[in-house]
Design a protein around this motif. Structure first.
Motif, PDB file in Angstrom:
ATOM      1  N   ALA A   3       0.867  -1.165   0.000  1.00  0.00           N
ATOM      2  CA  ALA A   3       0.000   0.000   0.000  1.00  0.00           C
ATOM      3  C   ALA A   3       0.915   1.229   0.000  1.00  0.00           C
ATOM      4  O   ALA A   3       2.104   1.123   0.262  1.00  0.00           O
ATOM      5  CB  ALA A   3      -0.886  -0.003   1.241  1.00  0.00           C
ATOM      6  N   ARG A   4       0.362   2.375  -0.280  1.00  0.00           N
ATOM      7  CA  ARG A   4       1.155   3.603  -0.240  1.00  0.00           C
ATOM      8  C   ARG A   4       0.982   4.248   1.126  1.00  0.00           C
ATOM      9  O   ARG A   4      -0.123   4.438   1.603  1.00  0.00           O
ATOM     10  CB  ARG A   4       0.696   4.582  -1.305  1.00  0.00           C
ATOM     11  N   CYS A   5       2.083   4.611   1.739  1.00  0.00           N
ATOM     12  CA  CYS A   5       2.040   5.251   3.051  1.00  0.00           C
ATOM     13  C   CYS A   5       1.536   6.685   2.891  1.00  0.00           C
ATOM     14  O   CYS A   5       2.054   7.447   2.073  1.00  0.00           O
ATOM     15  CB  CYS A   5       3.429   5.264   3.686  1.00  0.00           C
ATOM     16  N   PRO A   6       0.520   7.083   3.666  1.00  0.00           N
ATOM     17  CA  PRO A   6       0.023   8.449   3.570  1.00  0.00           C
ATOM     18  C   PRO A   6       0.960   9.480   4.205  1.00  0.00           C
ATOM     19  O   PRO A   6       0.840  10.672   3.935  1.00  0.00           O
ATOM     20  CB  PRO A   6      -1.310   8.394   4.318  1.00  0.00           C
ATOM     21  N   GLU A   7       1.902   9.023   5.001  1.00  0.00           N
ATOM     22  CA  GLU A   7       2.828   9.939   5.667  1.00  0.00           C
ATOM     23  C   GLU A   7       4.053  10.231   4.805  1.00  0.00           C
ATOM     24  O   GLU A   7       4.369  11.381   4.558  1.00  0.00           O
ATOM     25  CB  GLU A   7       3.280   9.348   7.008  1.00  0.00           C
ATOM     26  N   CYS A   8       4.762   9.189   4.380  1.00  0.00           N
ATOM     27  CA  CYS A   8       6.011   9.393   3.634  1.00  0.00           C
ATOM     28  C   CYS A   8       5.888   9.025   2.158  1.00  0.00           C
ATOM     29  O   CYS A   8       6.826   9.224   1.403  1.00  0.00           O
ATOM     30  CB  CYS A   8       7.147   8.602   4.282  1.00  0.00           C
ATOM     31  N   GLU A   9       4.755   8.458   1.753  1.00  0.00           N
ATOM     32  CA  GLU A   9       4.449   8.073   0.371  1.00  0.00           C
ATOM     33  C   GLU A   9       5.329   6.940  -0.166  1.00  0.00           C
ATOM     34  O   GLU A   9       5.379   6.706  -1.363  1.00  0.00           O
ATOM     35  CB  GLU A   9       4.481   9.287  -0.549  1.00  0.00           C
ATOM     36  N   LYS A  10       6.016   6.243   0.713  1.00  0.00           N
ATOM     37  CA  LYS A  10       6.774   5.065   0.301  1.00  0.00           C
ATOM     38  C   LYS A  10       5.871   3.840   0.426  1.00  0.00           C
ATOM     39  O   LYS A  10       4.698   3.959   0.734  1.00  0.00           O
ATOM     40  CB  LYS A  10       8.029   4.919   1.151  1.00  0.00           C
ATOM     41  N   VAL A  11       6.422   2.670   0.195  1.00  0.00           N
ATOM     42  CA  VAL A  11       5.639   1.440   0.230  1.00  0.00           C
ATOM     43  C   VAL A  11       5.388   1.014   1.672  1.00  0.00           C
ATOM     44  O   VAL A  11       6.321   0.835   2.448  1.00  0.00           O
ATOM     45  CB  VAL A  11       6.342   0.314  -0.547  1.00  0.00           C
ATOM     46  N   ALA A  12       4.117   0.875   2.006  1.00  0.00           N
ATOM     47  CA  ALA A  12       3.710   0.351   3.307  1.00  0.00           C
ATOM     48  C   ALA A  12       3.195  -1.066   3.094  1.00  0.00           C
ATOM     49  O   ALA A  12       2.935  -1.485   1.964  1.00  0.00           O
ATOM     50  CB  ALA A  12       2.623   1.222   3.922  1.00  0.00           C
ATOM     51  N   ILE A  13       3.026  -1.799   4.171  1.00  0.00           N
ATOM     52  CA  ILE A  13       2.616  -3.197   4.089  1.00  0.00           C
ATOM     53  C   ILE A  13       1.197  -3.349   4.635  1.00  0.00           C
ATOM     54  O   ILE A  13       0.900  -2.923   5.748  1.00  0.00           O
ATOM     55  CB  ILE A  13       3.568  -4.097   4.914  1.00  0.00           C
ATOM     56  N   LEU A  14       0.353  -3.959   3.826  1.00  0.00           N
ATOM     57  CA  LEU A  14      -0.994  -4.337   4.257  1.00  0.00           C
ATOM     58  C   LEU A  14      -0.923  -5.798   4.659  1.00  0.00           C
ATOM     59  O   LEU A  14      -0.509  -6.641   3.863  1.00  0.00           O
ATOM     60  CB  LEU A  14      -1.994  -4.136   3.119  1.00  0.00           C
ATOM     61  N   ASP A  15      -1.298  -6.101   5.904  1.00  0.00           N
ATOM     62  CA  ASP A  15      -1.148  -7.481   6.373  1.00  0.00           C
ATOM     63  C   ASP A  15      -2.087  -8.436   5.636  1.00  0.00           C
ATOM     64  O   ASP A  15      -3.003  -8.018   4.940  1.00  0.00           O
ATOM     65  CB  ASP A  15      -1.318  -7.587   7.889  1.00  0.00           C
ATOM     66  N   ASP A  16      -1.830  -9.718   5.769  1.00  0.00           N
ATOM     67  CA  ASP A  16      -2.579 -10.745   5.041  1.00  0.00           C
ATOM     68  C   ASP A  16      -4.056 -10.784   5.406  1.00  0.00           C
ATOM     69  O   ASP A  16      -4.880 -11.219   4.609  1.00  0.00           O
ATOM     70  CB  ASP A  16      -1.960 -12.124   5.279  1.00  0.00           C
ATOM     71  N   ASP A  17      -4.398 -10.340   6.618  1.00  0.00           N
ATOM     72  CA  ASP A  17      -5.794 -10.319   7.052  1.00  0.00           C
ATOM     73  C   ASP A  17      -6.534  -9.080   6.565  1.00  0.00           C
ATOM     74  O   ASP A  17      -7.730  -8.938   6.809  1.00  0.00           O
ATOM     75  CB  ASP A  17      -5.871 -10.351   8.581  1.00  0.00           C
ATOM     76  N   VAL A  18      -5.836  -8.179   5.894  1.00  0.00           N
ATOM     77  CA  VAL A  18      -6.377  -6.897   5.427  1.00  0.00           C
ATOM     78  C   VAL A  18      -7.020  -6.143   6.601  1.00  0.00           C
ATOM     79  O   VAL A  18      -8.138  -5.656   6.512  1.00  0.00           O
ATOM     80  CB  VAL A  18      -7.365  -7.100   4.249  1.00  0.00           C
ATOM     81  N   THR A  19      -6.284  -6.064   7.694  1.00  0.00           N
ATOM     82  CA  THR A  19      -6.794  -5.358   8.866  1.00  0.00           C
ATOM     83  C   THR A  19      -5.879  -4.241   9.333  1.00  0.00           C
ATOM     84  O   THR A  19      -6.318  -3.366  10.074  1.00  0.00           O
ATOM     85  CB  THR A  19      -6.981  -6.335  10.052  1.00  0.00           C
ATOM     86  N   ASN A  20      -4.611  -4.233   8.889  1.00  0.00           N
ATOM     87  CA  ASN A  20      -3.661  -3.272   9.410  1.00  0.00           C
ATOM     88  C   ASN A  20      -2.671  -2.861   8.322  1.00  0.00           C
ATOM     89  O   ASN A  20      -2.216  -3.684   7.547  1.00  0.00           O
ATOM     90  CB  ASN A  20      -2.904  -3.886  10.599  1.00  0.00           C
ATOM     91  N   VAL A  21      -2.343  -1.573   8.292  1.00  0.00           N
ATOM     92  CA  VAL A  21      -1.356  -1.042   7.364  1.00  0.00           C
ATOM     93  C   VAL A  21      -0.212  -0.479   8.199  1.00  0.00           C
ATOM     94  O   VAL A  21      -0.440   0.297   9.124  1.00  0.00           O
ATOM     95  CB  VAL A  21      -1.957   0.071   6.479  1.00  0.00           C
ATOM     96  N   LYS A  22       1.015  -0.877   7.844  1.00  0.00           N
ATOM     97  CA  LYS A  22       2.182  -0.406   8.595  1.00  0.00           C
ATOM     98  C   LYS A  22       3.287  -0.048   7.620  1.00  0.00           C
ATOM     99  O   LYS A  22       3.576  -0.790   6.696  1.00  0.00           O
ATOM    100  CB  LYS A  22       2.666  -1.482   9.561  1.00  0.00           C
ATOM    101  N   CYS A  23       3.905   1.100   7.874  1.00  0.00           N
ATOM    102  CA  CYS A  23       5.015   1.547   7.042  1.00  0.00           C
ATOM    103  C   CYS A  23       6.328   1.305   7.780  1.00  0.00           C
ATOM    104  O   CYS A  23       6.527   1.840   8.878  1.00  0.00           O
ATOM    105  CB  CYS A  23       4.875   3.026   6.721  1.00  0.00           C
ATOM    106  N   PRO A  24       7.234   0.522   7.187  1.00  0.00           N
ATOM    107  CA  PRO A  24       8.521   0.276   7.838  1.00  0.00           C
ATOM    108  C   PRO A  24       9.475   1.472   7.741  1.00  0.00           C
ATOM    109  O   PRO A  24      10.478   1.514   8.433  1.00  0.00           O
ATOM    110  CB  PRO A  24       9.077  -0.924   7.072  1.00  0.00           C
TER     111      PRO A  24
END
Length: 57
Positions: A3-24
């Protein structure tokens, strides 16, 4: 899934359950529903910058 991170616009990760988005990259984290609302608001803001005011239409 990516997914696209709304903060830094880099690649974020959408978990397999489609419940959480986290940007490393910037440590942004949100549940998926909140993420969708943030991205929707950003899209509306972007579109308003490109659509000129048209009085009378």
């Amino acid at each position: 899934m990516d997914a696209r991170c709304p903060e830094c616009e880099k690649v974020a990760i959408l978990d397999d359950d489609v419940t959480n988005v986290k940007c490393p990259h910037c440590n942004f984290e949100a549940d998926y529903e909140t993420y969708l609302e943030i991205m929707k608001d950003q899209a509306i803001n972007m579109s308003s910058e490109y659509i000129p005011d048209r009085p009378g239409i």
